[in-house]
Design a protein around this motif. Structure first.
Motif, PDB file in Angstrom:
ATOM      1  N   LEU A   1       0.830  -1.214   0.000  1.00 10.08           N
ATOM      2  CA  LEU A   1       0.000   0.000   0.000  1.00 10.08           C
ATOM      3  C   LEU A   1       0.861   1.259   0.000  1.00 10.08           C
ATOM      4  CD1 LEU A   1      -2.863  -1.026   2.453  1.00 10.08           C
ATOM      5  CD2 LEU A   1      -3.074  -0.617  -0.013  1.00 10.08           C
ATOM      6  N   GLU A   2       1.979   1.218   0.711  1.00 13.16           N
ATOM      7  CA  GLU A   2       2.888   2.375   0.700  1.00 13.16           C
ATOM      8  C   GLU A   2       3.409   2.640  -0.706  1.00 13.16           C
ATOM      9  OE1 GLU A   2       5.894   1.521   3.616  1.00 13.16           O
ATOM     10  OE2 GLU A   2       4.426   1.490   5.240  1.00 13.16           O
ATOM     11  N   ALA A   3       3.670   1.586  -1.465  1.00 10.83           N
ATOM     12  CA  ALA A   3       4.133   1.754  -2.842  1.00 10.83           C
ATOM     13  C   ALA A   3       3.045   2.390  -3.698  1.00 10.83           C
ATOM     14  CB  ALA A   3       4.558   0.410  -3.426  1.00 10.83           C
ATOM     15  N   ALA A   4       1.787   1.994  -3.489  1.00  8.23           N
ATOM     16  CA  ALA A   4       0.675   2.613  -4.218  1.00  8.23           C
ATOM     17  C   ALA A   4       0.543   4.089  -3.837  1.00  8.23           C
ATOM     18  CB  ALA A   4      -0.623   1.861  -3.940  1.00  8.23           C
ATOM     19  N   ALA A   5       0.759   4.384  -2.576  1.00  8.31           N
ATOM     20  CA  ALA A   5       0.692   5.783  -2.126  1.00  8.31           C
ATOM     21  C   ALA A   5       1.776   6.627  -2.787  1.00  8.31           C
ATOM     22  CB  ALA A   5       0.809   5.852  -0.607  1.00  8.31           C
ATOM     23  N   ARG A   6       2.952   6.051  -2.971  1.00  7.69           N
ATOM     24  CA  ARG A   6       4.029   6.790  -3.654  1.00  7.69           C
ATOM     25  C   ARG A   6       3.697   7.064  -5.118  1.00  7.69           C
ATOM     26  NH1 ARG A   6       7.229   3.257  -0.491  1.00  7.69           N
ATOM     27  NH2 ARG A   6       7.617   1.879  -2.270  1.00  7.69           N
TER      28      ARG A   6
ATOM     29  N   PHE B   1       1.846  -9.636 -11.659  1.00  6.00           N
ATOM     30  CA  PHE B   1       2.761 -10.104 -10.626  1.00  6.00           C
ATOM     31  C   PHE B   1       2.018 -10.264  -9.304  1.00  6.00           C
ATOM     32  CE2 PHE B   1       5.795  -9.523  -7.175  1.00  6.00           C
ATOM     33  CZ  PHE B   1       6.743 -10.484  -7.513  1.00  6.00           C
ATOM     34  N   ALA B   2       2.245 -11.383  -8.629  1.00  4.10           N
ATOM     35  CA  ALA B   2       1.742 -11.608  -7.280  1.00  4.10           C
ATOM     36  C   ALA B   2       2.936 -11.942  -6.394  1.00  4.10           C
ATOM     37  CB  ALA B   2       0.736 -12.753  -7.268  1.00  4.10           C
ATOM     38  N   ALA B   3       2.904 -11.488  -5.151  1.00  7.99           N
ATOM     39  CA  ALA B   3       4.031 -11.696  -4.239  1.00  7.99           C
ATOM     40  C   ALA B   3       3.773 -12.890  -3.326  1.00  7.99           C
ATOM     41  CB  ALA B   3       4.271 -10.445  -3.401  1.00  7.99           C
ATOM     42  N   ALA B   4       4.724 -13.798  -3.300  1.00 13.76           N
ATOM     43  CA  ALA B   4       4.684 -14.950  -2.398  1.00 13.76           C
ATOM     44  C   ALA B   4       5.798 -14.771  -1.368  1.00 13.76           C
ATOM     45  CB  ALA B   4       4.881 -16.242  -3.183  1.00 13.76           C
ATOM     46  N   VAL B   5       5.433 -14.781  -0.104  1.00 13.90           N
ATOM     47  CA  VAL B   5       6.398 -14.514   0.962  1.00 13.90           C
ATOM     48  C   VAL B   5       6.477 -15.721   1.898  1.00 13.90           C
ATOM     49  CG1 VAL B   5       7.061 -12.984   2.853  1.00 13.90           C
ATOM     50  CG2 VAL B   5       5.853 -12.045   0.861  1.00 13.90           C
ATOM     51  N   ASN B   6       7.649 -16.294   1.983  1.00 18.03           N
ATOM     52  CA  ASN B   6       7.907 -17.411   2.899  1.00 18.03           C
ATOM     53  C   ASN B   6       8.366 -16.817   4.230  1.00 18.03           C
ATOM     54  OD1 ASN B   6       8.920 -19.583   4.343  1.00 18.03           O
ATOM     55  ND2 ASN B   6       9.975 -20.502   2.608  1.00 18.03           N
ATOM     56  N   THR B   7       7.482 -16.824   5.224  1.00 17.60           N
ATOM     57  CA  THR B   7       7.801 -16.191   6.509  1.00 17.60           C
ATOM     58  C   THR B   7       8.763 -17.037   7.344  1.00 17.60           C
ATOM     59  OG1 THR B   7       5.779 -17.116   7.477  1.00 17.60           O
ATOM     60  CG2 THR B   7       5.659 -14.876   6.591  1.00 17.60           C
ATOM     61  N   GLN B   8       9.101 -18.224   6.860  1.00 16.26           N
ATOM     62  CA  GLN B   8      10.152 -19.011   7.497  1.00 16.26           C
ATOM     63  C   GLN B   8      11.509 -18.364   7.204  1.00 16.26           C
ATOM     64  OE1 GLN B   8      10.247 -23.042   6.076  1.00 16.26           O
ATOM     65  NE2 GLN B   8      11.110 -23.832   7.973  1.00 16.26           N
ATOM     66  N   LEU B   9      11.599 -17.682   6.061  1.00 17.95           N
ATOM     67  CA  LEU B   9      12.846 -17.061   5.633  1.00 17.95           C
ATOM     68  C   LEU B   9      12.858 -15.546   5.822  1.00 17.95           C
ATOM     69  CD1 LEU B   9      13.308 -19.003   2.262  1.00 17.95           C
ATOM     70  CD2 LEU B   9      14.320 -19.547   4.494  1.00 17.95           C
ATOM     71  N   THR B  10      11.715 -14.900   5.688  1.00 14.99           N
ATOM     72  CA  THR B  10      11.629 -13.436   5.746  1.00 14.99           C
ATOM     73  C   THR B  10      10.902 -13.009   7.007  1.00 14.99           C
ATOM     74  OG1 THR B  10      11.567 -13.320   3.335  1.00 14.99           O
ATOM     75  CG2 THR B  10      10.812 -11.379   4.543  1.00 14.99           C
ATOM     76  N   LYS B  11      11.512 -12.098   7.748  1.00 12.65           N
ATOM     77  CA  LYS B  11      10.908 -11.568   8.971  1.00 12.65           C
ATOM     78  C   LYS B  11      10.583 -10.087   8.754  1.00 12.65           C
ATOM     79  CE  LYS B  11      11.613 -15.535  10.807  1.00 12.65           C
ATOM     80  NZ  LYS B  11      10.529 -16.498  10.682  1.00 12.65           N
ATOM     81  N   PHE B  12       9.412  -9.674   9.228  1.00 16.62           N
ATOM     82  CA  PHE B  12       8.978  -8.280   9.142  1.00 16.62           C
ATOM     83  C   PHE B  12       9.190  -7.611  10.488  1.00 16.62           C
ATOM     84  CE2 PHE B  12       6.724 -10.463   5.803  1.00 16.62           C
ATOM     85  CZ  PHE B  12       6.781  -9.567   4.738  1.00 16.62           C
TER      86      PHE B  12
ATOM     87  N   GLU C   1      10.993  -5.303  -2.455  1.00 22.10           N
ATOM     88  CA  GLU C   1      10.845  -4.948  -3.869  1.00 22.10           C
ATOM     89  C   GLU C   1       9.642  -5.640  -4.487  1.00 22.10           C
ATOM     90  OE1 GLU C   1      14.364  -5.454  -6.238  1.00 22.10           O
ATOM     91  OE2 GLU C   1      15.649  -4.529  -4.727  1.00 22.10           O
ATOM     92  N   GLN C   2       9.436  -6.909  -4.176  1.00 23.99           N
ATOM     93  CA  GLN C   2       8.304  -7.651  -4.731  1.00 23.99           C
ATOM     94  C   GLN C   2       6.972  -7.086  -4.243  1.00 23.99           C
ATOM     95  OE1 GLN C   2       9.139 -11.682  -3.601  1.00 23.99           O
ATOM     96  NE2 GLN C   2      10.960 -11.802  -4.907  1.00 23.99           N
ATOM     97  N   LEU C   3       6.887  -6.797  -2.957  1.00 22.26           N
ATOM     98  CA  LEU C   3       5.657  -6.232  -2.405  1.00 22.26           C
ATOM     99  C   LEU C   3       5.397  -4.843  -2.981  1.00 22.26           C
ATOM    100  CD1 LEU C   3       6.163  -7.389   1.277  1.00 22.26           C
ATOM    101  CD2 LEU C   3       4.478  -8.294  -0.345  1.00 22.26           C
ATOM    102  N   SER C   4       6.465  -4.075  -3.162  1.00 25.08           N
ATOM    103  CA  SER C   4       6.314  -2.747  -3.758  1.00 25.08           C
ATOM    104  C   SER C   4       5.822  -2.851  -5.194  1.00 25.08           C
ATOM    105  CB  SER C   4       7.641  -1.984  -3.704  1.00 25.08           C
ATOM    106  OG  SER C   4       8.027  -1.750  -2.364  1.00 25.08           O
ATOM    107  N   LEU C   5       6.285  -3.861  -5.918  1.00 27.06           N
ATOM    108  CA  LEU C   5       5.841  -4.058  -7.293  1.00 27.06           C
ATOM    109  C   LEU C   5       4.341  -4.332  -7.357  1.00 27.06           C
ATOM    110  CD1 LEU C   5       6.464  -4.282 -10.304  1.00 27.06           C
ATOM    111  CD2 LEU C   5       7.146  -6.665  -9.904  1.00 27.06           C
ATOM    112  N   VAL C   6       3.809  -5.070  -6.394  1.00 29.93           N
ATOM    113  CA  VAL C   6       2.364  -5.302  -6.342  1.00 29.93           C
ATOM    114  C   VAL C   6       1.635  -3.959  -6.237  1.00 29.93           C
ATOM    115  CG1 VAL C   6       0.468  -6.291  -4.985  1.00 29.93           C
ATOM    116  CG2 VAL C   6       2.553  -7.624  -5.373  1.00 29.93           C
ATOM    117  N   GLY C   7       2.093  -3.096  -5.333  1.00 29.10           N
ATOM    118  CA  GLY C   7       1.468  -1.780  -5.182  1.00 29.10           C
ATOM    119  C   GLY C   7       1.616  -0.912  -6.416  1.00 29.10           C
ATOM    120  N   GLN C   8       2.782  -0.968  -7.044  1.00 28.45           N
ATOM    121  CA  GLN C   8       3.010  -0.182  -8.262  1.00 28.45           C
ATOM    122  C   GLN C   8       2.114  -0.652  -9.397  1.00 28.45           C
ATOM    123  OE1 GLN C   8       7.179  -0.834  -8.806  1.00 28.45           O
ATOM    124  NE2 GLN C   8       7.765   0.553  -7.148  1.00 28.45           N
ATOM    125  N   GLN C   9       1.960  -1.965  -9.532  1.00 27.93           N
ATOM    126  CA  GLN C   9       1.147  -2.471 -10.643  1.00 27.93           C
ATOM    127  C   GLN C   9      -0.315  -2.100 -10.494  1.00 27.93           C
ATOM    128  OE1 GLN C   9       1.810  -6.631 -11.552  1.00 27.93           O
ATOM    129  NE2 GLN C   9       3.632  -6.116 -12.750  1.00 27.93           N
TER     130      GLN C   9
END
Length: 196
Positions: free
Chosen positions: A32-37, A152-163, A176-184
């Motif tokens: 959503l932040e990427a869409a806001a930008r 593009f759809a973002a798939a996030v493996n939370t075993q590997l990525t921590k927020f 970058e992948q999540l931002s691309l979803v917002g940009q698209q």
């Protein structure tokens, strides 16, 4: 150019889990932040918001204030981003319940369901297997609602990525992948003209 923030087109985010801010909700916030930008205003319906929606009853003659707010906000949107955790290989019950409520728009004269609306998709899961099946389920639902899943759809493996609570993630590629979803969704949104 818009005179105020309220004149900007709207991207609505739907996603999260009940019981606190989840990795799914944090991933959605990044998109959503990427869409806001890109010049859009945004509104998120996270886990706490979806927890207030009763189980969808198609025969109910009245709707709660939370149900009306949700449906009316989606009616005003130029685009959506839907984020779901992978629960047992598919989307979560709270996300599905929120999407079921969009049946309220079935007879809208200008835009039934999500007709012609760009919809970005995000799936999070503890492991890769459920991310793919969850995105496939989301695509099927968006198609059934007459929307246009973005390429593009973002798939996030939370075993590997921590927020983190500051809006970041441990893997810059995931951001970058999540931002691309917002940009698209922002770039395809001018195709869809909202009617309130």
């Amino acid at each position: 150019m818009a005179d105020s923030a309220s004149d900007l087109p709207l991207v609505v985010g739907i996603g999260g889990t009940i019981g606190g801010v989840s990795s799914t909700e944090r991933a959605l916030a990044i998109a959503l932040e990427a869409a806001a930008r890109e010049g859009f205003r945004t509104r998120m319906f996270g886990g706490a918001d979806m927890a207030q929606l009763p189980l969808y009853d198609p025969k109910a003659t009245t709707r709660t204030a939370q149900e009306r707010d949700f449906v009316d906000t989606v009616r005003q949107a130029s685009a959506l981003i839907i984020a779901s955790p992978g629960y047992h290989g598919s989307i979560s019950g709270v996300v599905k319940n929120a999407l079921d409520l969009l049946e309220e728009t079935a007879r809208d004269p200008h835009r039934p369901y999500l007709a012609d609306m760009p919809v970005g998709l995000i799936a999070t899961a503890y492991g890769w297997q459920a991310t793919g099946s969850t995105i496939a389920a989301l695509r099927s639902i968006v198609h059934a609602l007459r929307g246009w899943p973005t390429p593009f759809a973002a798939a996030v493996n939370t075993q590997l990525t921590k927020f983190d609570a500051e809006g970041g993630a441990s893997d810059p590629a995931v951001i970058e992948q999540l931002s691309l979803v917002g940009q698209q969704v922002a770039r395809f949104a001018p195709i869809a003209v909202p009617h309130g």
